[in-house]
Scaffold this motif. Sequence first.
Motif, PDB file in Angstrom:
ATOM      1  N   THR A   1     -16.897  16.845 -12.066  1.00 46.42           N
ATOM      2  CA  THR A   1     -17.288  16.468 -10.665  1.00 46.42           C
ATOM      3  C   THR A   1     -16.804  15.579 -10.151  1.00 46.42           C
ATOM      4  O   THR A   1     -16.503  14.340 -10.541  1.00 46.42           O
ATOM      5  CB  THR A   1     -19.025  16.013 -10.627  1.00 46.42           C
TER       6      THR A   1
ATOM      7  N   ARG B   1     -19.375  11.606  -0.879  1.00 50.64           N
ATOM      8  CA  ARG B   1     -20.271  11.851  -1.699  1.00 50.64           C
ATOM      9  C   ARG B   1     -20.967  10.448  -2.420  1.00 50.64           C
ATOM     10  O   ARG B   1     -20.598   9.450  -1.909  1.00 50.64           O
ATOM     11  CB  ARG B   1     -19.806  12.814  -2.889  1.00 50.64           C
TER      12      ARG B   1
ATOM     13  N   VAL C   1     -24.042   8.591 -13.607  1.00 51.78           N
ATOM     14  CA  VAL C   1     -22.853   9.242 -13.596  1.00 51.78           C
ATOM     15  C   VAL C   1     -22.276   9.132 -15.035  1.00 51.78           C
ATOM     16  O   VAL C   1     -22.491   7.951 -15.720  1.00 51.78           O
ATOM     17  CB  VAL C   1     -21.909   8.608 -12.818  1.00 51.78           C
TER      18      VAL C   1
ATOM     19  N   MET D   1     -26.485  17.640 -15.980  1.00 52.87           N
ATOM     20  CA  MET D   1     -25.926  17.913 -14.729  1.00 52.87           C
ATOM     21  C   MET D   1     -26.972  18.965 -14.007  1.00 52.87           C
ATOM     22  O   MET D   1     -27.094  18.816 -12.651  1.00 52.87           O
ATOM     23  CB  MET D   1     -24.556  18.832 -14.734  1.00 52.87           C
TER      24      MET D   1
ATOM     25  N   LYS E   1     -23.821  13.300 -12.470  1.00 54.25           N
ATOM     26  CA  LYS E   1     -22.470  13.641 -12.266  1.00 54.25           C
ATOM     27  C   LYS E   1     -21.506  13.294 -13.395  1.00 54.25           C
ATOM     28  O   LYS E   1     -21.897  12.265 -14.271  1.00 54.25           O
ATOM     29  CB  LYS E   1     -21.751  12.852 -11.105  1.00 54.25           C
TER      30      LYS E   1
END
Length: 418
Positions: free
Chosen positions: A3, A9, A39, A203, A208
């Motif tokens: 990603t 974002r 993340v 995900m 991410k």
Amino acid sequence: MTTHLDGTRQRSFDFAVIGAGVVGASIARELARRGASVVVLDRASGVGGGCSYANAGILAPDHVSPLATPALLREAPLQMMRRPPAVRVRPTRGLTPWLGKLAASATPTRARVAQARLRQLANESTHLHRELGAQGLNPTLRKTGALDVYLRHPRGPVAGLLSPTELRELEPGLAPVAGGLHHTEEWVVESRSYVRAMLDDAMAHDAKVLFGTTVQQQVLSGGRVAALDTTAGRIRVGHVVLASGVESGALADQVGLRLPLRGGRGYVVDVATSAGTLAKPVRLKEHRVVVTPIKDWVRVAGSIEFGDEARTADLRRADALLEVAARVVPGLRGRPVLDRWAGERPCTPDGVPVIGATNTVQNLSVATGHGMWGLILAPVTARLIADQAINHRADPDLAWLSPDRFARRGTFLSRRIA
């Protein structure tokens, strides 16, 4: 799978997991499933870029053991003289005192206690692997059992030792050997498929994943990591988990946490096989080589080398492992080699993993130092990290795994055993 973050974002997360190997991917999934925004950052270009590939692919909870044991001290000189050597040491700066600490930790009492605790975790983690399999999230998991084989008769009595004939009844593809053991409660997992499944599920819960992304600096503010400066830009974080293997040591140094990790380099070679070559994993006890059937190929894994972290891997050593394996599994001879690989297993000087939060930085947890046991211990490591970081439910009996233990005088089990 990757990603990309851009200016429009999300650039702020509850958790940043640094490292997308078996441990980091498991932690990311666990955190995301519990509702955290996550993340995952990894400098490799994709799945399998680190030592999560260089493993035998076996879940064998009753074989899990700390690296620091009296048996290691006794056997290391012999293993260094074998051809190919199962243990190799290349003296480098800082390695001698690290090995000295490893030897000092290898007392009978400490090794016995550490082994019992690690095997308890390994059994819990194997159960979690099986739960993941039942949910369709561990796609290559299968129960196979395994064989330990001896090329020479072992010294002293060995309970349950099978004859060469009995071994070949279990595994017809074996060459004649002196004897061996049959372990029924063992499973095979292909590590890259496991990592993909963990990341895919993370995900699916809005995590991410950023491959090809290096963490350049952890930005501290008020005793906390406020942000990460990365090659993808600055990312604000509520909590950081270091799960990047040997690289975790340098990241810990940035924030004043001492993690004395060394790489124990291991090798694998994957060989295409025909039907019937091998049905279950085989461990060559004298050579510390493991031969594992995985889908339509066989993986040969082994060796541990210290002091070579900065040197390019000599993949001829993987070929040497294959030559040894073919003595026991003749069907491997002449088969196409699909891949060769080497990876740095993260090892600690007391021989057990580093799992948990640190008092050095308020919002930092560490999950590394698993050595050869990263794959089997990954699910339970994820649960422990999430329990502590999200639910604030740290188990006091797991203080022996704390990242802060290296800042204390004495060795990791001294207070527990006294």
